[in-house]
Scaffold this motif. Structure first.
Motif, PDB file in Angstrom:
ATOM      1  N   PRO A 125      -0.471  -4.926   9.352  1.00 59.41           N
ATOM      2  CA  PRO A 125      -0.244  -6.393   9.113  1.00 59.41           C
ATOM      3  C   PRO A 125       0.001  -6.556   7.591  1.00 59.41           C
ATOM      4  N   GLU A 126      -0.314  -5.557   6.811  1.00 58.17           N
ATOM      5  CA  GLU A 126      -0.218  -5.573   5.283  1.00 58.17           C
ATOM      6  C   GLU A 126       1.076  -5.226   4.925  1.00 58.17           C
ATOM      7  N   GLY A 127       1.765  -4.418   6.110  1.00 62.54           N
ATOM      8  CA  GLY A 127       3.013  -3.808   5.810  1.00 62.54           C
ATOM      9  C   GLY A 127       3.210  -2.128   5.359  1.00 62.54           C
ATOM     10  N   VAL A 128       1.954  -1.749   5.508  1.00 64.77           N
ATOM     11  CA  VAL A 128       1.914  -0.251   5.035  1.00 64.77           C
ATOM     12  C   VAL A 128       1.954   0.534   6.091  1.00 64.77           C
ATOM     13  N   THR A 129       2.637   1.545   6.133  1.00 61.12           N
ATOM     14  CA  THR A 129       3.026   2.548   7.436  1.00 61.12           C
ATOM     15  C   THR A 129       1.788   3.671   7.184  1.00 61.12           C
ATOM     16  N   ILE A 130       1.158   3.740   8.334  1.00 55.85           N
ATOM     17  CA  ILE A 130      -0.080   4.823   8.101  1.00 55.85           C
ATOM     18  C   ILE A 130       0.362   5.682   9.392  1.00 55.85           C
ATOM     19  N   PRO A 131       0.379   7.071   9.030  1.00 58.08           N
ATOM     20  CA  PRO A 131       0.462   8.094  10.178  1.00 58.08           C
ATOM     21  C   PRO A 131      -0.876   8.234  10.914  1.00 58.08           C
ATOM     22  N   VAL A 132      -0.746   8.522  12.115  1.00 61.09           N
ATOM     23  CA  VAL A 132      -2.048   8.659  13.052  1.00 61.09           C
ATOM     24  C   VAL A 132      -1.729   9.877  13.767  1.00 61.09           C
ATOM     25  N   GLU A 133      -2.932  10.520  14.352  1.00 63.07           N
ATOM     26  CA  GLU A 133      -2.751  11.807  15.231  1.00 63.07           C
ATOM     27  C   GLU A 133      -3.217  11.332  16.651  1.00 63.07           C
ATOM     28  N   LEU A 134      -2.359  11.436  17.519  1.00 64.65           N
ATOM     29  CA  LEU A 134      -2.772  11.171  18.995  1.00 64.65           C
ATOM     30  C   LEU A 134      -3.819  12.202  19.522  1.00 64.65           C
ATOM     31  N   VAL A 180       2.673   1.710  -1.942  1.00 66.42           N
ATOM     32  CA  VAL A 180       1.439   1.543  -1.802  1.00 66.42           C
ATOM     33  C   VAL A 180       0.571   1.128  -2.679  1.00 66.42           C
ATOM     34  N   CYS A 181       1.042   1.361  -4.083  1.00 70.76           N
ATOM     35  CA  CYS A 181       0.238   0.782  -5.180  1.00 70.76           C
ATOM     36  C   CYS A 181       0.334  -0.884  -5.294  1.00 70.76           C
ATOM     37  N   ASP A 182       1.755  -1.404  -4.672  1.00 75.74           N
ATOM     38  CA  ASP A 182       2.026  -2.787  -4.494  1.00 75.74           C
ATOM     39  C   ASP A 182       1.153  -3.395  -3.634  1.00 75.74           C
ATOM     40  N   LYS A 183       0.934  -2.700  -2.416  1.00 77.25           N
ATOM     41  CA  LYS A 183       0.087  -3.127  -1.338  1.00 77.25           C
ATOM     42  C   LYS A 183      -1.470  -3.138  -1.839  1.00 77.25           C
ATOM     43  N   VAL A 184      -1.837  -2.131  -2.380  1.00 78.56           N
ATOM     44  CA  VAL A 184      -3.245  -2.117  -2.821  1.00 78.56           C
ATOM     45  C   VAL A 184      -3.427  -3.152  -3.938  1.00 78.56           C
ATOM     46  N   ILE A 230      -6.368  -8.014  -4.928  1.00 78.77           N
ATOM     47  CA  ILE A 230      -6.031  -8.989  -5.990  1.00 78.77           C
ATOM     48  C   ILE A 230      -6.159  -8.476  -7.528  1.00 78.77           C
ATOM     49  N   TRP A 231      -5.267  -7.597  -7.589  1.00 78.01           N
ATOM     50  CA  TRP A 231      -5.151  -6.711  -8.954  1.00 78.01           C
ATOM     51  C   TRP A 231      -4.233  -7.622  -9.708  1.00 78.01           C
ATOM     52  N   THR A 232      -4.607  -8.318 -10.647  1.00 75.04           N
ATOM     53  CA  THR A 232      -3.468  -9.136 -11.232  1.00 75.04           C
ATOM     54  C   THR A 232      -2.536  -8.517 -12.433  1.00 75.04           C
ATOM     55  N   ALA A 233      -3.229  -7.696 -13.126  1.00 75.89           N
ATOM     56  CA  ALA A 233      -2.747  -6.918 -14.195  1.00 75.89           C
ATOM     57  C   ALA A 233      -1.360  -6.145 -13.465  1.00 75.89           C
ATOM     58  N   PRO A 234      -0.529  -6.067 -14.431  1.00 73.38           N
ATOM     59  CA  PRO A 234       0.769  -5.269 -13.916  1.00 73.38           C
ATOM     60  C   PRO A 234       0.461  -3.619 -14.108  1.00 73.38           C
TER      61      PRO A 234
END
Length: 299
Positions: free
Chosen positions: A25-34, A246-250, A255-259
């Motif tokens: 839901p956060e928009g990060v694509t994660i690979p998973v193994e079936l 990924v850095c943006d999503k993290v 809630i990391w406010t510093a650039p």
């Protein structure tokens, strides 16, 4: 799934599994193994042994007590009904309480997850397990009855019904995500959990970014292993783009406010990996391990 990711995953895992990508839901694509067919069968066999033993332990007193009263037919009917309840509650209870895992799945290293990347809902767990009755147990019951009519003639009606129901049991073999009928209805898939230990070479060296305990509680061991794999990707334009995303999503998640300057994205993620790993390992020592971001700490 990119070729770079396939080759990197093969290098770390040693064996290439069938994979798919889940977008959270956060928009990060994660690979998973079936999960493989053999793994699923092994997990089911373990669960079958457990609930069969539990069922027999309850069957015997019921049949003895009611049968002793003079009605063995009623005793058998009650025992069969209790067996139906135990069989279904077993899978539903453990997959809800253990976040998609039964004792058999936990031993083999499998987990049921939402196919769309969200949390595993109780309604999905109930739906995927109730359909097991028409996928497996009813066909087996019909086949075990012999499938013959009076006089030894073949009962085509019962045999046709059994073959039609067994089709559901064959569904995992004829779709790319190895989903059975219950997974198709509930919107779930069964995956194999990562078995690699968190590597220590990524945490060597001094850290520049520091994080609070509240920020470190945003993720679990599964997300940390995914981040480890991303940090190990060979340098390329695509790897840089993925790490920036990924850095943006993290940053938004914790809630990391510093650039974070572009030239320090990898350093930021490495420091977060170092802090997150130390935090999770410390929590694990106190019996508060967390499998992923959706799980509550174990107690």
């Amino acid at each position: 799934m990119t070729l770079v990711h396939e080759r990197t995953s093969q290098f770390f895992e040693g064996v290439r599994r069938r994979r798919r990508e889940i977008t959270t839901p956060e928009g990060v694509t994660i690979p998973v193994e079936l999960a493989d067919y053999g793994e699923r069968l092994s997990a089911f066999f373990i669960d079958w042994v457990i609930w069969t033993v539990a069922t027999i332990a309850i069957y015997l007193p019921i049949i003895f007590l009611i049968g002793k009263a003079g009605s063995i037919l009623i005793a058998i009917s009650v025992a069969l009904f209790v067996g139906f309840i135990i069989r279904n509650l077993y899978f539903v209870y453990f997959e809800i309480a253990w976040r998609g895992a039964t004792p058999g799945k936990r031993v083999v290293g499998l987990r049921v997850i939402d196919r769309h990347g969200g949390p595993l809902l109780p309604t999905s767990v109930i739906a995927r397990n109730l359909t097991r009755e028409i996928e497996m147990f009813l066909p087996l019951g019909i086949l075990m009855s012999g499938g013959r009519a009076a006089g030894g003639a073949v009962d085509w009606e019962h045999l046709s019904l059994a073959i039609w129901m067994l089709f559901f049991a064959a569904l995992p073999a004829i779709n790319r995500d190895r989903m059975r009928g219950g997974d198709l209805i509930a919107g779930t898939i069964v995956i194999a959990l990562p078995k690699r230990a968190l590597s220590s070479d990524l945490v060597d060296g001094a850290v520049q970014f520091s994080f609070t305990e509240q920020q470190l509680r945003a993720y679990g061991a599964f997300e940390l292993q995914v981040l480890e794999e991303l940090l190990r990707r060979p340098d390329s334009a695509e790897a840089v783009r993925v790490l920036n995303d990924v850095c943006d999503k993290v940053c938004r998640k914790i809630i990391w406010t510093a650039p974070v300057p572009p030239n320090q994205v990898v350093l930021f993620l490495r420091d977060f990996y170092t802090a997150e790993r130390a935090f999770l390992e410390r929590e694990q020592l106190y019996g508060k391990g967390r499998a992923d971001k959706h799980a509550q700490p174990t107690k």
